[in-house]
Design an enzyme around this catalytic site. Structure first.
Site, short mmCIF file in Angstrom:
data_model
loop_
_atom_site.label_atom_id
_atom_site.label_comp_id
_atom_site.label_asym_id
_atom_site.label_seq_id
_atom_site.Cartn_x
_atom_site.Cartn_y
_atom_site.Cartn_z
N HIS A 191 6.90 -8.68 -6.80
CA HIS A 191 6.69 -9.06 -8.15
C HIS A 191 7.77 -8.77 -8.92
O HIS A 191 8.23 -8.08 -9.29
CB HIS A 191 5.47 -8.41 -8.73
CG HIS A 191 4.02 -8.86 -7.91
ND1 HIS A 191 3.79 -9.81 -7.22
CD2 HIS A 191 2.84 -8.08 -8.36
CE1 HIS A 191 2.67 -9.87 -6.84
NE2 HIS A 191 1.75 -8.65 -7.41
N CYS B 33 -1.17 -4.18 -8.61
CA CYS B 33 0.19 -4.12 -8.34
C CYS B 33 1.12 -4.64 -9.25
O CYS B 33 2.28 -4.12 -9.31
CB CYS B 33 0.24 -5.08 -7.27
SG CYS B 33 -0.48 -6.83 -7.63
#
Lengths: 375, 375, 375, 375
Positions: free
Chosen positions: D260, D158
């Site tokens: 993120h 990710c």
């Protein structure tokens, strides 16, 4: 004036690597007379040095006195030099281990829930019902075989502790309560480590804590009640039965690290009930046996009563008096019952390790630790 | 089958740059027939394009329809083409501005608190007391000079809205309630922007929200009560006075972004009270007039009843049905009153903008917007 | 052996009701020789008792010594008995007030940014560049009129302080650095109170702090640089110009209450560069002048080097040594520059009030406070 | 114009009860042509209805299509009707299971890390390197026995996904990069469930994520590199070796639920490097093959470039385009490398399930799913 203190009392910590165990170690490492002499943990940790066995999660470093101490299994033979053992064991193992220690004539102050409902084991919130030590001789006598020294004594669940302190103060001042509604907002540290997954609690409230409401509703009755004696001299906890007290608890987990906040509303048996100002004064004036007797860990103010409209708050107030007292604010009238207020108690201090240590200090001062002469 | 809908109704948003105003804009930009035609804000923003005037704090971008729209001051002359204005104004200016709009024969659906206690202004939670629209003709008639079209209608405080929905459902099913204890855990978005400083709420609970407990205790009576008529045909809100209802609220702010969680306990007048299962069924079965009449923003399930032991939770459940319904869980017996449960309501959806819009949809369907023929 | 300490030095606190001012008061109330004698704040607070003027936001109660002290305006006449004043003033007023105090021959240790770029004002991180005190006589001499006693001395921005400590230690051990990349994750307390709205930071990161990156990039050069002297004996800060050092900072706000975490990567001028192990050893071995000279607030370990792979962490490590040192971990090779590591510094302790107080302690020990004989 | 779409393609989900599996289900339940036909999980869940097997942690309810579907073990025989299986399996079991499915001629789109470093398995970020599908025939041919249909294809970690998108766009516009520094601030959902204990992350930053820095540094080279062919026609990923690229990553966990954030700084091979404005334009102009080919889940804007100084922010920007694109802001000069900027990518959308689904859509459109004729 504080009493003469014992020079040094060797103690052990069971469950030493867990969350509560770590708190025991932090507090005991600075204690005036308890000295850590043994550390018990699971088989996996046994044989390792403490600093290697533990995943230390406290905000101050591992105390020097235990850093290199070798961890043992939780067996009485490793703790025979200890006058007292403190148990921070998980409930799934605490029952057997604590019983084994008692049978070996060791004195166990437990933070586990296993013996809280035992009819011979005192459930003592040290700021409140030190009188329940009176059950200890009975517990020893009814043990098979009878014990000279060993006993088990538990402290209450962390959320119970917060609420019983003001309830006891109110009953002392104004007579029995008739009913009590409690809604808690409990910190994540109350669930141990790893405890609550962050995905469950960040930006969230979880309106349920397994078994918690039952604990508050039951433990409160045992703690606030007295000890009755039947015709045969048999002693039993009376569960507040002379003045039935209805308690309803709703427990919530909130994204707070430490400190349980509880909204409490009470109805008194006496009519008319006391005014908010009378309640404030009674709470502030309450003093604990633990402080009166000179327990070194007892807070000067059992209950600190805030005047500001928005206190107590966990982040600001949980460390007051090292978390050993209880903070109360917003004492005001309740339109349904009589009086409502907010309680804050530090769940890992007075709600856990501090209570066990205070109970042990009470035991020393009251002469329940035979090998120790308090002077 | 939904009724015939109006083609397009021009609406204005007052306080368009604020937190509630932004929600109005997001919801209205996707509305089947309300079309944003005017944006009102303070003098400082007037004359700017919306995208320049606003500090946009929503998780989806500024809708295209308002991005380049020029913001005006909140004066009726700029909104005369609007059939309806939605007010997200702050309480310090809402009173005068909303009155001025009403005097100018505009229809105001307000989220502000200023007129909630006005004896002629309905305080409507659209899932509950649409019947209070009956006061509108009265409000117009008693205005000086009498109005043909203009009126003010408010929705409730966000924490009130959450709790009155199940209370109304329970009264409908089981008759009047006698008392109700409410402890709230409210999201920070309820305080607007900038609102709560982060230093006050991270890792914390604030057990106080100014004026909030009084709002819940008072607004609930107005909403759950009926409209009484005296001998002269004068209408008045009866404040639930035929069956006095005692309400006690304790309000807390918690580190949650959106969604107010409330622990509620009630006592019914009728003895014996309904069982938890009967309560669950009554809550799940409740349907709102708003849905029955075909309001496009009405949730299919007014109340969603969770069976899981740990729901509702704000993070998981606040967006269900776009936040337009209310979630309830943990229906169980209360040892002090009769039944307790947990309510979750989205404070910025059903607790604010969604309620105003639903009220406007109700007004359309009930024929209170004269210039609009609903077809 | 610590030097003989002065008996008692009276000090004042400017901006006493603000966030930094509250920290000054907490620290000074426990200081071995500084004694709070005056509290300055805005006109609004002047004349009130401190406990009434302040919105106290610390986790320990208002110290008794200031509770009833009357707050004055920030004018030199109210502080003439003070040997030193500490300024926690906001930048919008600090410039004028601090200059006025200096002109009145008062010694000002400022946490504000206003004079940090002044070519005559030392910018001192007390664990690093105490040598910059050498500019003080120059500052006094060039003042108009020349001063005998008064001067202004500032400490660095909170995020600068964290990073310059290891950078200075590395330059001391391995010679000049050539470049440095810094990414910060800064606590909300760095923004004061009310500071960051909770809606902006809960469940969020804000990748921008106004002016912060420039401060780090500029202040670091002043602090790590020396003092040069031209042919006329004029002294000037050389801004590390003998070995140009390129610094690039990226600043982020994260939902942490206290403690700035910074990811740092450096390239050394010398080839080959030191190994991670050499860096670890050099950092751990670094000792500050402040500690060597015996400043009572100086941490024993200027830099604590963690061996665990996941430390330092703000919540666990920010209070170590009362927040007066700096924690470093994860020292390892960088594939782009040479070495990278993580720094943690307590932004309200060493990053603010503690640094000012350490600077004042250095001034006492170095004889820059004429009225005080350090005996 | 989008291409003709297949009518319906049956798909399976492996690891269906886990965090990534739940996301697959949510996305697939609304997909225009993929239809969930099989759900695989551990032996413990097999045989149960999905709604009973899963601990559902999403903010929208369990889709009706899977609620009553019976979960099976992850064995190929239960998925033989599926043209595609999506794997959200944990790394400890993914290796064997995925290999077994491939051997059974099934096509596996995996979110697990196990085959990312396999020299025959493409590691495809669908917005970037769809060209790596060219390795699929090679993978089939070299399998023993050779396969006609089955293959494994993985998406990236990710945090890698977030950063490679802008890096690829920059290389496309300005030629090869020379070095890249990355500091991540990663959401807790990246660690799955239960994942990070709340005690570790509330009011905290953890400056370490096991294996994460290595993944970013390695995967980026595979993704940004091409496919080389040796003299024998053997194909291999070239790991960007024609223009060596040095990457240094520092990974942090922050108390953010989803999204993120990464601070990135790059140095270009070409001198002089592009200006910030040129970079902004190149990023905004980049379009993905996935969108160009008409993948229904592809975002319109591969990269959204923010102009505001304080964006992107995870809470505000993570849901833009359903999390399928990447947001970038603060493009500016770097004093150490050339250009720095901030990237935000939704770790559970484009960083996980969305990427796998996009890869499957690419496979359909490029004809790598033999049983499906895309029309």
């Amino acid at each position: 004036m504080p009493p003469l203190e014992p020079k040094e009392i060797k103690v052990g910590v069971l469950g030493a690597t867990g969350t509560v165990g770590q708190r025991f170690i932090l507090l005991l490492s600075q204690h005036p007379y308890f000295v850590i002499h043994g550390l018990g943990a699971s088989q996996r940790s046994a044989g390792k040095r403490y600093s290697q066995a533990v995943t230390w999660k406290q905000t101050s470093p591992i105390p020097g006195i235990v850093r290199e101490m070798v961890v043992t299994e939780c067996k009485p033979e490793f703790f025979k030099d200890c006058a007292v053992v403190f148990s921070g064991l998980d409930a799934d193992v605490a029952g057997d281990i604590e019983a084994e220690f008692r049978s070996a004539e060791l004195i166990v102050f437990s933070n586990a829930k296993n013996y809280r409902r035992d009819p011979l084991v005192p459930l003592i919130v040290p700021l409140i019902n030190a009188s329940h030590f009176a059950m200890v001789p009975h517990q020893r006598a009814l043990h098979s075989p009878p014990l000279k020294k060993g006993f088990i004594l538990t402290n209450a669940n962390c959320s119970t502790t917060g609420v019983v302190v003001p309830l006891a103060a109110l009953e002392k001042a104004f007579g029995p309560l008739e009913s009590c509604m409690i809604t808690t907002m409990q910190a994540i540290s109350g669930a141990g480590y790893p405890g609550i997954p962050s995905l469950d609690i960040l930006d969230n409230v979880v309106p349920y804590i397994s078994g918690e409401e039952e604990k508050i509703e039951w433990e409160t009755l045992k703690i606030l009640g007295g000890i009755a004696e039947d015709d045969n001299g048999q002693k039993a906890f009376d569960m507040h039965s002379r003045h039935p007290l209805r308690i309803s608890a709703s427990c919530n987990r909130v994204p707070v690290i430490e400190g349980h906040t509880e909204c409490v509303s009470v109805r008194f048996a006496r009519r008319p009930p006391p005014s908010p100002q009378q309640v404030r004064e009674a709470l502030a004036a309450y003093t604990s046996d633990a402080y009166a007797l000179g327990c070194p860990s007892a807070p000067r103010h059992t209950i600190f009563v805030h005047e500001e409209s928005d206190r107590p708050q966990p982040r600001l107030d949980r460390d007051y008096q090292m978390g050993a007292g209880v903070s109360i604010g917003r004492v005001r009238q309740c339109r349904v019952l009589d009086i409502k207020f907010v309680v804050l108690a530090n769940n890992v201090a007075i709600g856990a390790a501090t209570s066990s240590i205070l109970n042990a200090e009470l035991a020393v001062l009251k002469g329940y630790i035979p090998s120790v002469s308090a002077e």
